[in-house]
Enzyme design. Structure first.
Site, short mmCIF file in Angstrom:
data_model
loop_
_atom_site.label_atom_id
_atom_site.label_comp_id
_atom_site.label_asym_id
_atom_site.label_seq_id
_atom_site.Cartn_x
_atom_site.Cartn_y
_atom_site.Cartn_z
N GLU A 198 13.08 17.43 -41.32
CA GLU A 198 13.92 17.72 -42.47
C GLU A 198 13.36 16.90 -43.62
OE1 GLU A 198 15.72 17.22 -45.36
OE2 GLU A 198 17.29 16.07 -44.36
N GLU B 10 10.50 16.77 -52.47
CA GLU B 10 10.16 15.55 -51.73
C GLU B 10 8.80 15.65 -51.05
OE1 GLU B 10 13.28 14.42 -49.09
OE2 GLU B 10 14.62 13.79 -50.71
#
Length: 691
Positions: free
Chosen positions: A152, A161
């Site tokens: 994740e 990210e």
């Protein structure tokens, strides 16, 4: 520059005090930043995401089952393991080997404890490295490549990210060619909307004044595409009357998580029909994860109005939000027009284009960039504040009463338009302090555009550095501020206006009029629908004991979280448990004197509920009849109503540790409080206790 003392291991560093505006040297334990990073990380909120946890677990079980069905052993790679949750899910599902990497050392150490305590130490290996640093081979971190990837690495923008380079490296270096990824793919959903509220966060709009002498932004601000960055917030907190859909939700970009399918750049164009006649202002975005290979397990970030569920039935989460992407220019459409939505991505960002039928605008192959500086200097919240007509009307009405044709005005606030308002209302001379490079250029552009260069003088100095010559040797008879300062985080940081007033005192006329005149620090005790979860312990999670994580977070919170936290509470529903009450009052018409301002008292709980925290904000008194609040916009009619907060500022939340449930029918509960404010340093200490 920072220095460390050998004796105490404390760090001395300089900073600008956000309340006093002074540069100061302070001493801080060298571990403070570490503890604050741990305590305010998003791990706890993520682990409270029950839907996420269950769907990851189901998809991991399915992946292990498929690998075993091939006659192979399951070797799982967990990138960014955090607490080790996904790794333990894989081990419990029957994986023979799990390699978990976690670059944040304190969390990696906790993951090892959790893995050991739950009996998986012989299956799961936690490695304190980034995935891009892992090696494969007999002497490497992994003896052989993994055939399942469970990770994740997403944010609100999905790829912000570094999901793309992370996946790309993993598929090329760490995974078998026929591996199974959990999740299996992701899809970006886009919906074009019209919204006056959302558009006010994007660009400065003309300012209408009582005398009709309006203030207009320069043409290059109007044509500027604005800030290119994602504008993330809880779309669920927009009411249905605050936006209108121009298109249906559209699947615009697809990200398959398979070897050879992960690309750094991409775009896709989709045609649709306009649902209504109107003006397209922005694109709402969210994403959906296809967790399994069959597409039966879906994890969606859709707001409730884009699903068949109710507001209450949709999983609340704060680690993944939805977002708005403001269109470079608004687009007029007619009902049933053919329209084209184009989605783009690079390694870390998304952007969108929208065209109506027969429109000949150019598609932006590259990410739009602000070319007017306005969207760089002004945050979106600040732009929204400047476009808030209710707020502006209050300032304008008061200024129209105090500004005379011989008024000499000094403005102390960051990147404020009040000097232009004062000039347009007839002031003889207006000085404004703008000592930040970008902001003084933007204000100067506004001054020139509105032909006010002979009236408004931008001084690129701080309040402590200005001289009488800077003020053309004039005495100031009107001192104004919003007050707003770009480095302010907590509500009382706006008291910087009071300290600046001290520094310019020698330039003020004896009969000076000051706006705002006074300020009040206010508070209310609340029950949050969900925000409390970011500080709540986890305990048992999907059958796994993660208490070492709770212990780490609680230790770091007690160590570093000595101040209330700033949150934009319009996004976080709450209801009152007490009346609003005053804590401290500040009189800007009088100079700051060294000493302490203290208050103590109690406030009775007037509604049953869970006592989660105390919200703090500032209210400014412009004149005898006019106030501007940075917190509550209106008092609730009853204690079951949700509180209405100013959407353009952040309020401070003092989280209570016990989160006790109060029944006012069976107990006379109250909050004891004390506040101590050091006027010399601007430091403030709070104590709130439920008794």
């Amino acid at each position: 520059m920072a220095t460390t003392t050998q004796k105490t291991a404390d760090v001395f560093f300089s900073r600008v005090n956000p309340t006093t505006g002074d540069t100061e040297w302070i001493m801080q334990d060298q571990e403070y930043d570490y503890h604050q990073e741990v305590s305010r990380s998003a791990y706890a909120d993520m682990l409270h995401d029950d839907e996420r946890n269950k769907k990851y677990y189901a998809a991991i079980r399915e992946a292990v089952k498929i690998i075993h069905g091939r006659g192979e052993k399951a070797h799982v790679l967990d990138i960014g393991t955090g607490t080790g949750l996904l790794s333990m899910m894989a081990a419990n599902a029957g994986a023979e080997r799990v390699t978990a990497c976690e670059a944040f050392l304190p969390i990696g150490n906790v993951a090892r404890k959790i893995v050991k305590n739950n009996g998986f130490a012989d299956i799961i290996t936690v490695i304190s490295k980034r995935s891009t640093e892992l090696t494969v081979g007999p002497d490497g971190d992994m003896p052989f490549k993994a055939n399942i990837l469970a990770t994740e690495v997403f944010d609100t923008e999905l790829i912000g990210e570094g999901a793309i380079p992370t996946y790309k490296h993993a598929f090329e270096t760490l995974l078998e060619d026929d591996c199974i990824a959990v999740p299996h793919s992701a899809t970006i959903i886009a919906q074009v909307i019209e919204s006056d509220k959302v558009s006010k966060w994007h660009k400065l709009q003309p300012i209408k004044l009582p005398n009709g002498n309006d203030i207009r932004p320069p043409a290059d601000m109007e044509t500027c595409p604005g800030a290119p960055s994602v504008h993330d917030f809880h779309l669920d907190e927009l009411t249905c009357d605050q936006f209108q859909p121009i298109t249906v939700p559209i699947e615009i970009l697809h990200f398959p998580y398979c070897k050879g399918m992960v690309t750094e750049y991409g775009k896709n164009k989709v045609e649709s029909l306009a649902l209504r006649t109107g003006v397209a202002h922005a694109v709402f975005m969210w994403w959906t994860l296809q967790m399994d290979t069959k597409g039966e397990i879906l994890l969606s970030m859709a707001p409730h109005w884009a699903t068949s569920g109710s507001y209450e039935s949709v999983q609340w989460r704060d680690h993944w939000l939805q977002a708005a992407y403001h269109l470079p220019q608004s687009v007029q459409v007619q009902r049933d027009d053919k329209v084209r939505v184009t989605g783009h991505h690079d390694e870390y960002s998304l952007w969108f284009d929208f065209q109506a039928e027969n429109e000949k605008s150019i598609i932006n192959e590259e990410r739009p960039i602000c070319n007017s500086q306005a969207s760089i200097v002004w945050s979106r919240q600040r732009i929204g504040m400047l476009n808030d007509n209710t707020r502006l009307d209050k300032y304008s009405a008061v200024l129209s009463q105090i500004i005379k044709n011989n008024s000499v005005v000094l403005s102390i606030s960051d990147c404020t338009l009040l000097p232009l308002v004062a000039a347009k209302l007839g002031a003889k001379k207006v000085f404004t302090l703008e000592n930040r490079g970008g902001s003084n250029r933007v204000i100067d552009m506004m001054v020139h555009e509105n032909n006010l260069k002979d009236v408004v003088k931008v001084i690129t100095k701080s309040s402590e550095d200005i001289t009488s010559e800077d003020l053309d040797n004039l005495k100031v008879d009107v001192l104004i501020g919003e007050p707003y300062f770009s480095n302010a985080i907590l509500p009382w940081h706006s008291l910087c206006f009071w300290y600046a007033r001290n520094k310019v005192d020698k330039f003020l006329a004896d009969n000076v009029v000051i706006m705002p005149r006074k300020a009040t620090m206010k508070a209310i005790v609340v029950e949050f629908d969900h925000l409390w979860k970011i500080r709540a312990p986890i305990g048992i999670l999907e059958g796994f004991d993660v208490k070492p994580f709770d212990d780490l977070i609680q230790k770091s919170m007690s160590y570093s979280d000595r101040e209330p936290e700033a949150h934009p509470l319009w996004e976080y529903p709450s209801r009152p448990l007490t009346q609003a009450f005053d804590l401290l009052k500040f009189d800007f018409t009088k100079p700051v004197t060294e000493g302490t301002l203290t208050t103590a008292g109690e406030v009775a709980m007037q509604s049953s509920g869970v006592c989660h925290g105390v919200v703090l904000w500032m209210e400014f008194e412009l004149d005898n009849h006019t106030t501007v609040s940075t917190g509550l916009l209106q008092l609730p009619e009853n204690f079951t109503d949700k509180l209405t907060w100013d959407p353009y500022t952040q309020q401070a939340v003092y989280f209570l540790t016990d989160n006790k449930t109060i029944d006012i029918n069976s107990t006379q509960a109250k909050i004891d409080y004390s506040v101590c404010y050091d006027t010399k340093t601007g430091n403030i200490k709070f104590q709130f206790q439920l008794v």
